[in-house]
Design an enzyme around this catalytic site. Sequence first.
Site, mmCIF file in Angstrom:
data_model
loop_
_atom_site.group_PDB
_atom_site.id
_atom_site.type_symbol
_atom_site.label_atom_id
_atom_site.label_comp_id
_atom_site.label_asym_id
_atom_site.label_seq_id
_atom_site.Cartn_x
_atom_site.Cartn_y
_atom_site.Cartn_z
ATOM 1 N N SER A 234 0.860 -1.180 0.000
ATOM 2 C CA SER A 234 0.000 0.000 0.000
ATOM 3 C C SER A 234 0.894 1.227 0.000
ATOM 4 O O SER A 234 2.068 1.157 0.411
ATOM 5 C CB SER A 234 -0.887 0.011 1.247
ATOM 6 O OG SER A 234 -1.498 1.278 1.444
ATOM 7 N N TYR B 244 -2.521 -1.259 10.556
ATOM 8 C CA TYR B 244 -2.423 -1.555 9.129
ATOM 9 C C TYR B 244 -1.124 -1.004 8.545
ATOM 10 O O TYR B 244 -0.418 -1.697 7.798
ATOM 11 C CB TYR B 244 -3.627 -0.962 8.408
ATOM 12 C CG TYR B 244 -3.650 -1.208 6.916
ATOM 13 C CD1 TYR B 244 -3.899 -2.471 6.411
ATOM 14 C CD2 TYR B 244 -3.422 -0.170 6.013
ATOM 15 C CE1 TYR B 244 -3.922 -2.704 5.044
ATOM 16 C CE2 TYR B 244 -3.440 -0.389 4.654
ATOM 17 C CZ TYR B 244 -3.690 -1.655 4.166
ATOM 18 O OH TYR B 244 -3.707 -1.890 2.814
#
Length: 281
Positions: A133, A146
């Site tokens: 990401s 995360y």
Amino acid sequence: MTKTVLITGCSSGLGRMTAIHFASQGWNVIATMRKPEPELAENHPGRVLVHPLDVSDRQSVDTAIAAGVEHFGGLDAIVNNAGITMLSVFEATPAEAFRRIFETNVFGVVNVIQSALPHLRQRARSTIVNVSSGVGFAAVPLLSAYVASKHAIEGLSESLSYELESQNIGIKLVEPGAMRNTNFTATGMSASEAAVVPEGYKTYFDHALQSMINYPFASTDEKSVAEAIYAAASDSSGRLRYVVGPDVEEYARLRWSTSEDHYLAEMSRLTGQSAWREMAK
């Protein structure tokens, strides 16, 4: 010879689209998910094998990979796509939630790679694609668990890129930007609803959340990410990172083409942090 790829997290969203894209390009696809849905295989007869796989369960991983190799005769690439997220204030994030995210996003990737390596080494050239990401290299608030998990994947991937070169196995990182209105986002928001926001954080939390809603970049579409994953799996060069999306392109420019001070100042502006400082004065 037709190539074969195993993809995790194919029940919906990016994983499903990636499986379809590989199949449309003539690859054999081992489309894995925790609860198998036969529709993918039915729509691509002979090209797609749907098989159950829970990345947090090594036995489940081993079984799925063995079944895929037996069915198609080998393995040329894996795509580690399965992942979970959670929006929360770090102080109030339960330890079990942190562990659950790492169990899927980090140890799940470790399980799949370790299980697949003996099969990948049998090919003259093979590839591992880890879906990371933009926050894997440019952190944002309220996503500490995360973000930490994706930073771990970034470090793991770079280290393996050197180590596995000796085995003719390439490592690729695909770093998508924010993808809105996806099942991944909806699941993450659902998990976030259970997280308590401490009283002292409520004003800040509301401001940071509104900054996310007013995100200054266009959303990254899943089709572009699926195409980038396919390009990465097909690329025999030594390239490691594939950024996808206008936000991540800007984050990458700031992270690696400017000074640390400029990077931090711009990220503070983009995440609404600098506006919060003005409000809090």
